[in-house]
Design an enzyme around this catalytic site. Structure first.
Site, PDB file in Angstrom:
ATOM      1  CG  ASN A  25      20.686  40.597 -36.161  1.00  0.00           C
ATOM      2  OD1 ASN A  25      20.559  41.765 -35.816  1.00  0.00           O
ATOM      3  ND2 ASN A  25      19.753  39.696 -35.944  1.00  0.00           N
ATOM      4  CB  CYS A  26      19.627  38.320 -41.735  1.00  0.00           C
ATOM      5  SG  CYS A  26      20.770  36.988 -42.130  1.00  0.00           S
ATOM      6  CB  ILE A  27      16.468  34.842 -39.969  1.00  0.00           C
ATOM      7  CG1 ILE A  27      15.600  34.074 -38.970  1.00  0.00           C
ATOM      8  CG2 ILE A  27      16.840  33.976 -41.158  1.00  0.00           C
ATOM      9  CD1 ILE A  27      14.199  33.823 -39.462  1.00  0.00           C
ATOM     10  NE  ARG A  29      23.314  34.152 -43.769  1.00  0.00           N
ATOM     11  CZ  ARG A  29      23.291  33.488 -44.916  1.00  0.00           C
ATOM     12  NH1 ARG A  29      24.210  33.693 -45.818  1.00  0.00           N
ATOM     13  NH2 ARG A  29      22.334  32.610 -45.174  1.00  0.00           N
ATOM     14  CG  ASP A  87      21.418  41.747 -43.178  1.00  0.00           C
ATOM     15  OD1 ASP A  87      22.487  42.344 -43.056  1.00  0.00           O
ATOM     16  OD2 ASP A  87      21.309  40.514 -43.138  1.00  0.00           O
TER      17      ASP A  87
END
Length: 650
Positions: A25-27, A29, A87
């Site tokens: 996960n990123c900020i 999605r 990620d």
């Protein structure tokens, strides 16, 4: 649908947890790699409450928005066997307390001294695996030598004359003999110079010819020179100087002559400056540091000196200053064959282990006990960061009692002259690297630090109400509401530009999530300089570990996401330098982050930086400024609050 239910529905629609190869996960999605596309229902995911968008490329991207994406990723991690990461950065996901605490302390390391020590860490940390391996090789060779001693009578003494034994010793000494070269190369890379010239700087400091020459005549002055004068500190300064000379010359030399003249001038000028200025000064500094730590703190200070060194080491770690001791350890090893400083400082980790045991016995909170249970094994082995940043430091008082308890182990070792033959490990892992067969003394010191940290923390360091400090929720600022006496009104808020650069609409971005305003309305900036400033006064609510994305909630409740570049979460190099930490209060115009625009572009990433209001639905109008270029601090967006209905009394 709550986050737990959403997480379960997503996993089910992706074919179950056994069909998910990896999930990060990123900020904004979650990104998923699947084993098979069979039984995957993306349309169902798009209809789920809370899902903003689904993008089907090489990886499936499920857009949930800042904050929510972390909670859903957390829920997936807790209820399945799927390992969730951030990620491709190799870090744990951002909901981890240890990561948040560590990031907060690193973000506050902004003084010149702290930045200097961070540079030193970047120079030496890549070398540590080689130092550990080489040290273990020498440890094996020393063990064989001890067993072959006639008094031991275990191995035939003739083994010491064998080719295999000599080869083992030679391999163990390879890195230590060429350490200056590697330090010079890493220094050049750290400061933007040509790595081979940095390596030459390391060779120059340790050139045998300097002992043969012994003195140089310069302008009538008789300069004394010697091999190794200045040690690794001299290598770092020399390689840094080489890099600065190289960059200075390159700007002023024609492109056609750059390959010939730039390295030649760098080598000539840098070598003279190194021998005449850097080596003598660095030699004095290294002698002064060694004198203070060894002669004053350990020999003259005795028990008190050992206690103070062990008790104060972890506070140095939290501000990044411990990295500056690596060249000191290596200098001691070069001079005396081992560093007596390292085992004493290693007691600091033992105090944390003892404190963790005490907290585990007293704590009632299951989450805290689980955190300790998962962190203790690696803490005992010498990897203390999960315990420090995940338990004792966030709680506060246990960090202090752990440090004080560790001092007793340091005091014991100061009486025993226990040394280590290389740097890197601590805890139990350091035992094979202890010099002169003093393994038992080191182990006893470690046990003393365990007991000291345990007793002080159990008696004075922990109270159950401290758990709220770890897991308590911080109230989110809310938009201003009307009062019974107020009439409905409309308010306009000005959002300043956090960047200087060219302005473009989000629709032009090569990223479907931002271009379709799935995250929220806003605008994009192509920055012209690598400084990101606070667009409003408020609270930092999100800081991504890489530094490429920061979220701020204004004092009036506007949630602003600033994302530097597109897909820059994939960048593993440290191109982003955070100046703030999560939950920190910032003022409009305050520097949040610096970043290397040129390096980001050279790696092929789009520098377009979306500035988005993530709670756009709470506001009637969000209007970007109508101009092609903007300077940081000028008005970028205007936000009109919805007309508020008066709040009725009870």
């Amino acid at each position: 649908m709550n986050n737990q239910e959403l997480a379960q529905s997503i996993v089910k629609s992706l074919g179950g947890e056994n069909n998910i190869a990896s999930l990060t996960n990123c900020i904004t999605r979650i990104r998923i790699n699947l084993k098979s596309r069979n039984n995957v229902d993306l349309e169902s995911i798009k209809q789920l409450d809370g899902v903003l968008s689904v993008i089907d490329n090489e990886t499936i991207q499920i857009v949930l928005g800042p904050g929510k994406v972390t909670k859903v990723a957390n829920a997936i991690h807790e209820n399945t066997t799927i390992d969730v990461g951030v990620d491709d950065t190799g870090d744990d996901s951002e909901f981890d307390i240890a990561d948040d605490t560590k990031a907060a302390y690193k973000a506050k390391q902004t003084s010149r001294f702290q930045k200097l020590f961070r540079h030193i860490g970047n120079i030496f940390v890549p070398i540590i695996p080689g130092l550990v391996a080489s040290g273990l090789m020498l440890g094996i060779a020393n063990l064989i030598m001890n067993l072959a001693n006639p008094d031991a009578g275990i191995l035939d003494p003739a083994i010491l004359d064998s080719s295999w034994y000599q080869l083992l010793q030679a391999i163990g000494n390879l890195l230590f003999g060429a350490l200056g070269v590697f330090v010079g190369i890493n220094t050049a890379r750290e400061f933007g110079g040509t790595m081979v010239l940095g390596g030459i700087a390391g060779l120059l400091i340790n050139a045998p010819v300097l002992d043969d020459i012994s003195s140089l005549n310069l302008f009538g002055l008789n300069l004394q020179v010697s091999t190794g004068l200045g040690g690794l500190l001299g290598v770092i300064v020399a390689a840094y100087l080489f890099a600065q000379i190289e960059k200075f010359v390159r700007k002023r030399v024609a492109d056609s002559l750059d390959l010939v003249l730039t390295p030649l001038i760098t080598l000539l000028a840098g070598s003279i400056a190194t021998i005449v200025i850097i080596q003598p000064i660095a030699g004095l500094l290294m002698d002064g540091i060694t004198w203070f730590l060894v002669d004053v703190m350990l020999e003259a200070g005795g028990i008190l000196g050992g206690y103070v060194l062990a008790a104060t080491f972890l506070p140095l770690v939290t501000v990044g200053m411990h990295q500056g001791l690596i060249p000191v350890h290596l200098e001691l090893i070069d001079q005396f064959g081992s560093t007596t400083l390292l085992p004493i400082l290693a007691m600091a980790g033992g105090g944390q282990v003892g404190a963790a045991f005490a907290i585990y016995l007293k704590a009632k909170d299951k989450r805290l006990r689980n955190t300790i249970a998962s962190s203790l094994p690696v803490g005992i082995l010498g990897i203390g960061e999960p315990l420090i940043y995940g338990v004792s430091l966030p709680l506060g008082r246990p960090f202090i009692t752990a440090c004080l308890g560790a001092g007793f182990g340091g005091a014991f070792l100061s009486l025993s002259s226990v040394g280590a033959i290389t740097v890197g490990p601590s805890g139990l892992v350091l035992i094979p690297l202890i010099a002169d067969n003093k393994y038992l003394l080191y182990f006893i010191g470690l046990l003393i630090s365990y007991v000291g940290g345990f007793i002080l923390t159990y008696l004075f360091g922990y109270k159950e109400e401290m758990v709220q400090k770890l897991y308590g929720d911080t109230p989110k600022p809310q938009p201003k509401k009307g009062t019974p006496s107020q009439s409905a009104q409309q308010e306009t808020t000005h959002i300043s530009s956090p960047l200087s650069g060219d302005v473009r609409p989000l629709s032009e971005l090569n990223d479907q999530v931002f271009a379709t305003e799935a995250i929220g309305k806003g605008i994009a900036i192509y920055p012209s300089e690598g400084n990101l400033y606070a667009p409003v006064s408020g609270t930092v609510t999100t800081v991504y570990p890489t530094g490429h994305a920061i979220g701020i909630t204004s004092d009036s409740g506007i949630e602003i996401l600033m994302h530097i570049g597109l897909d820059t979460v994939e960048i593993k190099e440290k191109l982003f330098e955070l100046q703030i930490a999560k939950d920190e209060t910032v003022e409009k115009g305050q520097l949040l982050c610096t970043f290397d625009i040129d390096s980001i572009k050279q790696k092929g990433y789009d520098i377009a930086s979306p500035i988005v209001i993530t709670n756009s639905g709470d506001y009637e109008n969000i209007n970007p400024i109508n101009q092609q270029h903007i300077e940081a601090g000028n008005i970028l967006l205007t936000v009109d609050n919805n007309e508020l209905e008066p709040i009725k009394g009870d």
